[in-house]
Write a protein that holds these residues in place. Structure first.
Motif, PDB file in Angstrom:
ATOM      1  N   MET A   1     -26.863 -10.643 -62.056  1.00  0.00           N
ATOM      2  CA  MET A   1     -27.696  -9.453 -61.841  1.00  0.00           C
ATOM      3  C   MET A   1     -28.953  -9.849 -61.077  1.00  0.00           C
ATOM      4  N   SER A   2     -29.335  -8.993 -60.189  1.00  0.00           N
ATOM      5  CA  SER A   2     -30.495  -9.246 -59.356  1.00  0.00           C
ATOM      6  C   SER A   2     -31.782  -9.051 -60.163  1.00  0.00           C
ATOM      7  N   TYR A   3     -32.752  -9.949 -59.990  1.00  0.00           N
ATOM      8  CA  TYR A   3     -34.023  -9.848 -60.731  1.00  0.00           C
ATOM      9  C   TYR A   3     -34.684  -8.494 -60.484  1.00  0.00           C
ATOM     10  N   PHE A   4     -34.725  -8.084 -59.209  1.00  0.00           N
ATOM     11  CA  PHE A   4     -35.104  -6.715 -58.875  1.00  0.00           C
ATOM     12  C   PHE A   4     -33.825  -5.960 -58.509  1.00  0.00           C
ATOM     13  N   GLN A   5     -33.650  -4.761 -59.045  1.00  0.00           N
ATOM     14  CA  GLN A   5     -32.432  -4.016 -58.722  1.00  0.00           C
ATOM     15  C   GLN A   5     -32.364  -3.747 -57.221  1.00  0.00           C
ATOM     16  N   ARG A   6     -33.511  -3.372 -56.666  1.00  0.00           N
ATOM     17  CA  ARG A   6     -33.601  -3.197 -55.208  1.00  0.00           C
ATOM     18  C   ARG A   6     -34.922  -3.755 -54.718  1.00  0.00           C
ATOM     19  N   HIS A   7     -34.842  -4.541 -53.666  1.00  0.00           N
ATOM     20  CA  HIS A   7     -36.003  -5.265 -53.137  1.00  0.00           C
ATOM     21  C   HIS A   7     -36.119  -4.903 -51.668  1.00  0.00           C
ATOM     22  N   ILE A   8     -37.149  -4.132 -51.334  1.00  0.00           N
ATOM     23  CA  ILE A   8     -37.315  -3.712 -49.946  1.00  0.00           C
ATOM     24  C   ILE A   8     -38.423  -4.512 -49.277  1.00  0.00           C
ATOM     25  N   PHE A   9     -38.113  -5.008 -48.089  1.00  0.00           N
ATOM     26  CA  PHE A   9     -39.051  -5.810 -47.303  1.00  0.00           C
ATOM     27  C   PHE A   9     -39.429  -5.047 -46.046  1.00  0.00           C
ATOM     28  N   PHE A  10     -40.728  -4.878 -45.838  1.00  0.00           N
ATOM     29  CA  PHE A  10     -41.244  -4.239 -44.628  1.00  0.00           C
ATOM     30  C   PHE A  10     -41.741  -5.310 -43.660  1.00  0.00           C
ATOM     31  N   CYS A  11     -41.234  -5.260 -42.449  1.00  0.00           N
ATOM     32  CA  CYS A  11     -41.794  -6.135 -41.412  1.00  0.00           C
ATOM     33  C   CYS A  11     -43.174  -5.622 -41.049  1.00  0.00           C
ATOM     34  N   LEU A  12     -44.170  -6.500 -41.153  1.00  0.00           N
ATOM     35  CA  LEU A  12     -45.548  -6.145 -40.782  1.00  0.00           C
ATOM     36  C   LEU A  12     -46.018  -7.022 -39.624  1.00  0.00           C
ATOM     37  N   ASN A  13     -45.062  -7.574 -38.905  1.00  0.00           N
ATOM     38  CA  ASN A  13     -45.434  -8.554 -37.877  1.00  0.00           C
ATOM     39  C   ASN A  13     -46.236  -7.929 -36.737  1.00  0.00           C
ATOM     40  N   GLN A  14     -47.262  -8.659 -36.347  1.00  0.00           N
ATOM     41  CA  GLN A  14     -48.112  -8.268 -35.218  1.00  0.00           C
ATOM     42  C   GLN A  14     -47.961  -9.330 -34.133  1.00  0.00           C
ATOM     43  N   ARG A  15     -47.425  -8.925 -32.992  1.00  0.00           N
ATOM     44  CA  ARG A  15     -47.382  -9.856 -31.860  1.00  0.00           C
ATOM     45  C   ARG A  15     -48.613  -9.652 -30.988  1.00  0.00           C
ATOM     46  N   GLU A  16     -49.092 -10.751 -30.436  1.00  0.00           N
ATOM     47  CA  GLU A  16     -50.284 -10.676 -29.585  1.00  0.00           C
ATOM     48  C   GLU A  16     -49.923 -10.831 -28.110  1.00  0.00           C
ATOM     49  N   ASN A  17     -48.625 -11.000 -27.811  1.00  0.00           N
ATOM     50  CA  ASN A  17     -48.231 -11.331 -26.435  1.00  0.00           C
ATOM     51  C   ASN A  17     -47.670 -10.144 -25.653  1.00  0.00           C
ATOM     52  N   GLY A  18     -47.808  -8.943 -26.202  1.00  0.00           N
ATOM     53  CA  GLY A  18     -47.329  -7.773 -25.464  1.00  0.00           C
ATOM     54  C   GLY A  18     -45.900  -7.377 -25.797  1.00  0.00           C
TER      55      GLY A  18
END
Lengths: 108, 108
Positions: A1-18
């Motif tokens: 069983m998964s420790y969290f039933q559902r685990h959602i990950f949001f990409c928050l990546n910031q690129r500086e190169n355009g």
């Protein structure tokens, strides 16, 4: 069983190169709204839902993106109502929101 | 099918308030070593392995921690040889490294 039933990950990546990156699409607001809704609904915690910050998920062309594990369902979203639907339908009730699913051929 | 066959997330969270956090345990070095090894072995990419940065995974008492999805296997690691074993055994060959698995009762 998964420790969290559902685990959602949001990409928050910031690129500086355009190059495209999720942070350009207000991913931080999506993350915060999701975290807040999950808490309001009492879904947060072990055996429940975890809303997580993530670095680049490498599917930048579909940004902003998020992924729900262990289901391995990827989403792209536009606004807070999309997030509300993901929370209510998928994170709470286990029903994938098909209209927001990221097509498999969308990569970096 | 999962976009990435195995997707590992490293908690890189840094707390400033004196509470335990993974960044105190050189999680950044573990992440970088894992990413580098996966690339060297040619495992990276779609249908392969993705090594990801993450914010707090909320299991701080076991830090430094990482989680492999969609398998939902949680690890705690000490050094680069632990990371090497996770890469070779689990990420490459699908065999869980039992000795490094985080017990289910370890939370924040």
């Amino acid at each position: 069983m998964s420790y969290f039933q559902r685990h959602i990950f949001f990409c928050l990546n910031q690129r500086e190169n355009g190059e495209a990156s999720c942070a350009q699409h207000d991913a931080q607001a999506g993350f915060e709204h999701c975290k807040s809704r999950v808490k309001q609904l009492g879904l947060a915690g072990k055996d429940g839902v975890r809303v997580n910050k993530a670095g680049c998920l490498d599917r930048c062309a579909g940004g902003p993106v998020a992924v729900v594990y262990p289901d391995a369902v990827w989403y792209t979203y536009v606004d807070q109502s999309d997030i509300d639907e993901i929370v209510e339908s998928h994170l709470k009730n286990g029903q994938v929101v098909e209209r927001l699913v990221l097509p498999d051929n969308v990569g970096r």
